[in-house]
Design a protein around this motif. Structure first.
Motif: not given
Length: 359
Positions: A158, A160, A196, A198, A212, A234
């Motif tokens: 991800l 983030a 996860p 966001l 995140a 992540h």
């Protein structure tokens, strides 16, 4: 939709078409000569990053992708048509690895970014290429080369700005609910968060960042215990880590030992993560009497020897949560200005701003 952040797929580029052996046959032209055309090139396989996707779940249903084969060459100097490429859309943040060699092929970090993962085969040569003064009627051509075949591992990391760390039930999901429009599941038992989440924190025009929330970590996570190790990847892209802890755990466990346990798991997973900016967020202040909160917080910080910013918040009551976000925004602005060569506001200055951060 279930969050899926890993997938194995097989990609096969198209083979090149074969070259043609042909001779010109027309009335009154008895020795027309060779006119066999080349085969067309095979189609290639490309991955394209698409910000409209956020999981790899589609690859649970389709795991094999094949590009079109090139057409064979034909007489009358006609070349075969090239095969069409196959385009595979993947989420932004996808890392691609060759399963056989464990080699990282690419990292798709921007919308529209393309990555060639399997090259199409080349078309074979027709007999028009083999004529010469001593061989005026060549009966020779070459076949097309095969397209590349690869087994790929797709891994989504991800994108983030801020990553939340902490034990199960530390209040990470409640915190992200308090500061963004994200609505992760919240309950009073461990491992409520199974994938996860966001959230976008917006503080004003051109003032926003992505946070995140990953499943809670437990001791032994780096060896596979619990759920969090599956998603530690992540936080590898984040610029700042927020370490959330419950200031008064129901089981009576020591907050300081919990922080050290998470640090130990981070170090085993990736030592670089411990060098990243990491702020301490002491959550669930509402369970303590108001006149004891500051003393409890300072005791924890002192025992940890914490030198980075720290905050006392109540995520469920949304007490002091936006102050944390404002400090984070200032931190990112300071980083940006430092990159642009300005020295009037360094990243470390954020620790001196606002009443909620302490040393």
């Amino acid at each position: 939709m279930k969050f899926v952040d890993e997938a194995i797929i097989k990609v096969q580029a198209g083979d090149g078409g074969n070259g043609c052996i042909s001779f010109r046959r027309e009335k009154f032209i008895p020795f027309g000569g060779p006119d066999g055309g080349d085969g067309g090139h095979g189609g290639s396989v490309w991955l394209v990053a698409d910000e409209g996707l956020n999981t790899l779940v589609d690859f649970r249903h389709q795991r094999a992708f094949k590009a079109q084969r090139g057409q064979n060459g034909m007489g009358s100097d006609m070349y075969g048509k090239g095969g069409e490429d196959t385009i595979i859309r993947v989420p932004v943040g996808t890392v691609v690895t060759n399963v056989d060699t464990d080699e990282a092929i690419g990292d798709l970090t921007a919308h529209g970014q393309r990555l060639l993962v399997a090259q199409g085969g080349k078309g074979g040569l027709g007999n028009i290429h083999f004529k010469s003064s001593v061989n005026r009627a060549p009966r020779k051509s070459t076949p097309g080369t095969p397209g590349e075949v690869r087994e790929l591992k797709l891994e989504l990391k991800l994108l983030a700005d801020v990553g939340l760390l902490g034990f199960p039930n530390a209040g990470k999901s409640t915190f992200i609910r308090a500061v963004s429009a994200a609505t992760p599941r919240v309950a009073d038992y461990p491992f409520t968060t199974l994938h996860p989440n966001l959230g976008v924190v917006s503080l004003g025009p051109d003032q926003s960042f992505v946070i995140a929330d990953i499943p809670g970590l437990i001791e032994g996570a780096a060896e596979g215990a619990g759920l969090g190790v599956q998603f530690l990847r992540h936080v590898s892209r984040t610029r700042l880590l927020l370490h959330l802890v419950d200031v008064a755990p129901i089981d009576g466990s020591d907050v300081v030992e919990q922080v050290h346990a998470i640090e130990h798991e981070l170090e085993k997973f990736d030592p670089e993560l411990l060098q990243r900016p990491r702020w301490l967020v002491l959550n669930k202040a509402d369970v303590l009497p108001e006149d004891e909160r500051q003393a409890v917080a300072e005791d924890i910080v002192k025992r940890l020897g914490w030198t980075q910013p720290w905050f006392m918040v109540s995520a469920i009551a949304r007490d002091n949560t936006m102050t944390v976000c404002q400090q984070i925004q200032r931190f990112f602005e300071a980083q940006r200005e430092a990159r642009e060569g300005r020295t009037d506001m360094l990243p470390g200055d954020v620790r001196l701003r606002g009443e909620a951060s302490h040393d």
